[in-house]
Design an enzyme around this catalytic site. Structure first.
Site, mmCIF file in Angstrom:
data_model
loop_
_atom_site.group_PDB
_atom_site.id
_atom_site.type_symbol
_atom_site.label_atom_id
_atom_site.label_comp_id
_atom_site.label_asym_id
_atom_site.label_seq_id
_atom_site.Cartn_x
_atom_site.Cartn_y
_atom_site.Cartn_z
ATOM 1 N N ARG A 172 37.332 74.892 9.700
ATOM 2 C CA ARG A 172 37.129 74.934 11.122
ATOM 3 C C ARG A 172 36.518 75.740 12.018
ATOM 4 O O ARG A 172 36.692 76.317 13.260
ATOM 5 C CB ARG A 172 38.662 74.334 11.647
ATOM 6 C CG ARG A 172 38.989 73.189 11.354
ATOM 7 C CD ARG A 172 38.019 71.738 11.524
ATOM 8 N NE ARG A 172 38.635 70.660 10.880
ATOM 9 C CZ ARG A 172 38.314 70.332 9.688
ATOM 10 N NH1 ARG A 172 37.261 70.909 8.986
ATOM 11 N NH2 ARG A 172 38.746 69.089 9.104
ATOM 12 N N SER A 221 42.224 66.616 17.997
ATOM 13 C CA SER A 221 43.303 67.319 17.392
ATOM 14 C C SER A 221 43.573 68.765 18.148
ATOM 15 O O SER A 221 42.447 69.389 18.336
ATOM 16 C CB SER A 221 43.057 67.724 15.828
ATOM 17 O OG SER A 221 43.115 66.562 15.062
ATOM 18 N N GLU A 291 42.973 74.244 17.929
ATOM 19 C CA GLU A 291 41.544 73.609 17.394
ATOM 20 C C GLU A 291 40.822 73.511 18.645
ATOM 21 O O GLU A 291 39.648 73.128 18.870
ATOM 22 C CB GLU A 291 41.795 72.575 16.646
ATOM 23 C CG GLU A 291 40.666 72.019 15.691
ATOM 24 C CD GLU A 291 40.592 71.063 15.014
ATOM 25 O OE1 GLU A 291 39.691 70.280 14.687
ATOM 26 O OE2 GLU A 291 41.672 71.046 14.270
#
Length: 329
Positions: A172, A221, A291
């Site tokens: 990520r 998320s 995130e």
């Protein structure tokens, strides 16, 4: 002449003053940008980067608005949003080059039209290709680092392609050079069964609709999954699934999603995030990492207890400065 006038004079494209940002984000939260810019092409993008550097004006990048929380006070300086139709898109065999401002859905559509497969993990992921490339977006089926070969990066001095191998791709995230903005994304796919690819993407979208609260505004998320764990399970285990602050709530459907019930503020959202991080740390000894990218002027007390990734306010190819701009008139 104000700095906003000067940027509008120097940079070809669209310039919106005091532009509302909440409608331009997936969670529908946040205040306005002093100036929202959409450069006309790569040369105009480099001109914008030169202008903000010379004028001492902060620059932030807003993609499709997923995984982004804008401050209630808004964003000072310039917010850059690349147009969906940016010059220079191409297809050559198994290699596609697309605008960073293009919606993610354009890549599978373009690929399937040329008999190419390999990007099935993108089914149902919102946002832009530039944001997906910068955050190494992905699912259980794969991630952007599996298909990205090069990124075209814009700087005040011009644009050029950089190989993906030089960008430190990891879970990520990737490491973009300071001050660089992604202009185009190059991916390499392979010929295959388009019908099977479409079916797999359709199945993934249906799974998301069944297990995620996509019927309400949400930035996606909230936390990355710790090694060997699921962030949603941890948030649920500490009793926060369905917990509400103001008009923001940890979704009763999936505990790693904060949703906006209507009229939520960034402060409401951050209160939920801080509470979850504190409880999970206390009970499990796990420091959840966000995130979500924070954009704009947040109060210090709202940022207390957040991890450095969120509090830093970095973003998809964003050059985010701490210089306060001159009065935005």
């Amino acid at each position: 002449m104000t700095w906003r006038d000067e940027i509008a004079r120097r940079v070809r494209g669209e310039h919106l003053r005091d532009a509302p940002l909440a409608p331009r984000t997936a969670v529908r939260v946040g205040g306005p940008a002093d100036l929202l810019c959409r450069p006309a092409d790569g040369d105009a993008l480099s001109a914008l980067l030169r202008a903000v550097r010379e004028l001492g004006v902060p620059l932030s990048v807003l993609g499709g608005g997923a995984n982004t929380l804008v401050a209630d006070a808004g964003v000072r300086g310039v917010v850059l949003r690349l147009p969906q139709e940016f010059p220079g898109e191409s297809t050559d065999g198994d290699t596609l080059v697309l605008s960073a401002g293009a919606p993610i859905s354009r890549l599978p559509a373009r690929a399937h039209a040329h008999g190419l497969v390999g990007m099935e993990f993108l089914g149902g992921i919102p946002g832009t290709l530039g944001g997906a490339a910068a955050m190494n977006a992905g699912t259980r089926l794969g991630e952007m680092k599996d298909v990205v070969t090069r990124l075209e990066l814009a700087t005040p001095d011009g644009t050029g392609f950089v190989p993906a191998s030089a960008l430190g791709y990891a879970y990520r995230t990737c490491r973009l050079p300071p001050g660089a903005v992604i202009a185009r994304v190059e991916v390499r796919l392979h010929p295959g069964d388009v019908a099977a690819s479409e079916a797999l993407m359709r199945e993934d979208r249906e799974r998301r609709r069944a297990t995620q609260p996509l019927y309400r505004p949400t930035f996606g998320s909230t936390f990355t999954n710790p090694p060997g764990e699921y962030a949603g399970r941890l948030v649920e285990a500490v009793g926060l699934k369905g917990h509400r602050v103001g008009n923001a709530i940890w979704s009763p459907v999936h505990a790693n999603f904060v949703t906006n019930l209507g009229g939520a503020t960034a402060r409401d959202v951050l209160a939920l995030v801080r509470l979850a991080r504190a409880r999970v740390q206390e009970r499990f000894g796990i420091a959840l990492e966000t995130e979500v990218r924070l954009l704009g002027e947040f109060l210090e007390e709202d940022l207390e207890g957040l991890d450095g990734h969120a509090a830093a306010g970095g973003g998809p190819g964003a050059a985010s400065g701490g210089v306060r701009p001159p009065e935005a008139t």
